[in-house]
Design an enzyme around this catalytic site. Sequence first.
Site, short mmCIF file in Angstrom:
data_model
loop_
_atom_site.label_atom_id
_atom_site.label_comp_id
_atom_site.label_asym_id
_atom_site.label_seq_id
_atom_site.Cartn_x
_atom_site.Cartn_y
_atom_site.Cartn_z
N LYS A 193 0.85 -1.20 0.00
CA LYS A 193 0.00 0.00 0.00
C LYS A 193 0.88 1.25 0.00
O LYS A 193 1.58 1.53 0.97
CB LYS A 193 -0.91 0.04 1.23
CG LYS A 193 -1.98 1.11 1.06
CD LYS A 193 -2.57 1.60 2.33
CE LYS A 193 -1.77 2.65 3.02
NZ LYS A 193 -1.66 3.93 2.31
N GLY A 245 7.16 4.46 8.17
CA GLY A 245 6.30 5.62 8.38
C GLY A 245 6.56 6.21 9.75
O GLY A 245 7.64 6.02 10.33
N GLU A 267 10.16 0.64 10.36
CA GLU A 267 11.17 1.67 10.06
C GLU A 267 10.49 2.99 10.33
O GLU A 267 9.65 3.44 9.53
CB GLU A 267 11.60 1.58 8.59
CG GLU A 267 12.19 0.26 8.16
CD GLU A 267 13.58 0.03 8.71
OE1 GLU A 267 14.18 0.97 9.26
OE2 GLU A 267 14.08 -1.10 8.60
N CYS A 301 13.59 10.58 6.92
CA CYS A 301 13.55 10.02 8.27
C CYS A 301 14.88 10.17 8.99
O CYS A 301 14.92 10.37 10.19
CB CYS A 301 13.16 8.55 8.19
SG CYS A 301 14.22 7.63 7.07
N GLU A 398 10.26 15.17 15.66
CA GLU A 398 10.56 15.10 14.23
C GLU A 398 9.68 16.13 13.51
O GLU A 398 8.45 16.06 13.59
CB GLU A 398 10.23 13.69 13.72
CG GLU A 398 10.65 13.48 12.30
CD GLU A 398 10.26 12.10 11.77
OE1 GLU A 398 9.13 11.68 12.00
OE2 GLU A 398 11.11 11.48 11.10
#
Length: 799
Positions: A193, A245, A267, A301, A398
């Site tokens: 997806k 994600g 991750e 990331c 983040e």
Amino acid sequence: MTSVSDILRTMDYGPSPESPAPVNQWLSAHGMRFGHFIDGQFVAPAAGEYFGVFNPATEERLALVAQGGAHDVDQAVAAARQALPAWAALGGHQRARHLYAIARHLQKHARFLAVLESMDNGKTIRESRDVDLPLAVRHFYHHAGWAQLLASEFPAHEAVGVCGQIVPWNFPLLMLAWKLAPALAAGCTVVLKPAELTPLTAIAFAQLCVGVGLPAGVVNIVTGDGDTGAHLVRHPEVHKIAFTGSTEVGRMIRRASADSDKKLSLELGGKSPFIVFDDADIDAAVEGVVDSIWFNQGQVCCAGSRILVQESIAERFGAKLRARMQRLRVGDPLDKSSDMGAIVDGVQLQRIGQMVAAGRAEGLACWQGALEPPACGHFFPPTFLENVPAAHPLAQEEIFGPIVVSMGFRTLDEAVALANNSRYGLAASVWSENVNVCLTVAAELLAGVVWINGANLFDAAAGFGGYRESGFGREGGREGMHEYLVPKWLRTASALEEPESARLHPSAHPEPTAALAAQPIDRSAKFYIGGQHTRADSGYSFAVRSHGGALLGHAGLGSRKDVRNAVEAAHKASGWAKTSGHARAQVLYCFAENLAARADCLVAHLRAMDAISEAAATRQFEQVLERVFHYAAIADKNDGSAHATLTAHVTLAMNEPFGVVGLRSPAQSALLSALSLTLPLLAVGNRVVLIPPAHTALMFADLSQVLDTSDVPDGALNIVFGDSDDLAEVLALHDDVAALWYFGPATGAARMRAASAGNLKSVWAQSRHTDWTAPEQAQGGEYLRHACQVKNIWIPYGE
Ligand code: NAD
């Protein structure tokens, strides 16, 4: 119009736009509407719903894309299931041919895909063309190799099965490649997806799968939002979930999949430090910041979003960085002279803007690069907030935008402490011309990837993945292949059940028995914490009975407080991790020696607990000794490797211990199983809090006396008994326990996975019957792999 003499005077880049025409033609040819890719065909969504996909630089709608519902996911999983046996049986070589063909076709369509990616995501064409596409291609080539070598490199393993793969929007095609290539190489089939903001390159990839003749059902692509992803995660016929994600969604997925034994790799996010020492090449480090945080508009990331700079050079470094950021060109992603493109979406742009505005309002020094107000699109200038306090949300959360914060440090220790002051642990950059400083810091950092005098370097041969709340599992290289493989024996192993006799029988009042009355002094088994034999904090005890139900004695009843004490003691024994492999081996050999001296006592315990003959108990004890020797032998041989990645780089894959690991061992072959699990953890440098089955408490109390006389440092191994699952849950919830191994029934395994969702620790839960006497099941690589997390350190060489 700019004249040639103007250009020669300013040396500015002129516009150099890439044409969107081929992509626009492709979109038009499909009526700007795409269905799901299921079983080799594009199909309309069952509910008939579509959502819009927009170009973030122009805000134009590019296409309508199918919104996947439960029915669509079911169809895709059914197709993947059906395709699985033939794909797995195809063999490594044939799968290698398919992966090679995919790589070749990606190369042939690289220009088109790069433009499509830039239009869908907003990233500059320079990056999609020079980074995303080549890395995606490289990933398929590399994994064509693993497919070819599967049988020889991963003997006794097989494909995990149907994989559900969920990817984010920041590197849509590259993340797809990271997910699909190892899965296909291993023999898995996939339902992937893509992110709802950027599904178009995945759709183009699906067409490419048809073009290369990939068998129908091997790759299925269902588009949609988080709900579509959630259906996939919960689907009972999916054997593995691979997710990239946000940490927040990673937590949801951990919870949603807790009650199944699906394999899971996560991750997740990061807040990576970028550490600059005073002897660094400052100009190179400034360029490193550009590559680190302004690459892909900071939507990376592993972006180095926290600069830690040694105070003596902070001013000079800040001045150079401010000057450099003024030269960055923010603008049309399809213009080859743009350094930064558009932010993926208006919501993301707003979030970034709000965070920066809040910092400004608090009086933080904020510098921004030039940005001509765009007529449309989601653009944000490169932004640098100087001297931000370490605990400030801008330094901890983040942001996922082109925002970097800086703070100063004085000493190496302070730099390490600041760098590790984060809940994340994905990546780090270290800048110094002193190799000792670089490697010392690299070893101390809690991060899955460390770049020395570099930033954002990737290669398919090196694993990528995080420590702590940046997730678990690795993508790329040999480590990444293991995420899609399982040991063959595990497939046919029966479910693990524990006998009633292994259960806890709490009792505050010891009952007299002939056996107990015969003891000269009443004895109740104590815990072993920090090298001390410790009574239960609660003062309660429980009855320990033989297999036949006879009362053998009593043991302290462990509580949350005892487990916390054990974790604290384990933390204090951090020196064990730094002991050399040779020294750890010597300690384990000494342990074996002392165990052998207590053979009679331990054999008697084995007989009483399990009602086995003396010969059987002696045999088990001999196997215990052999296992201790096995891990003593391995302690100085669990080497990492040096990956062949980029030219003029050595990439060291270091097998690092997790730190403090909780271990719940099973009732079956209690001594052999507990040591088969404890020893690999200790051999590689972890400290362990062991919860053995309650009915074995007396035996483990005697074992702790053997530890006393061996050289195992205080706190390296701690033992607490009581209700195994209650105590293991305390370990799962404990933020200072880095990993948990749970070997017990499926209900307990589900409980541990759910409990770990808050801190996202790595949980290895195994609820299958293991033959602890069989080395191929009970010892070796699988255990050592789970005992370590791999840190990849990228070291450049050459001038
Ligand atoms: P996100 O977590 O919002 O979404 C990621 C994917 O998960 C999307 O496809 C989304 O539709 C899906 N999703 C959302 N809710 C879900 C649910 N409940 N169940 C299943 N799937 C669900 O992340 P994002 O905003 O797309 O991407 C940015 C994040 O990704 C950042 O935090 C970034 O650090 C992280 N990231 C990590 C890595 C890595 O390798 N560690 C790489 C790239 C991005």
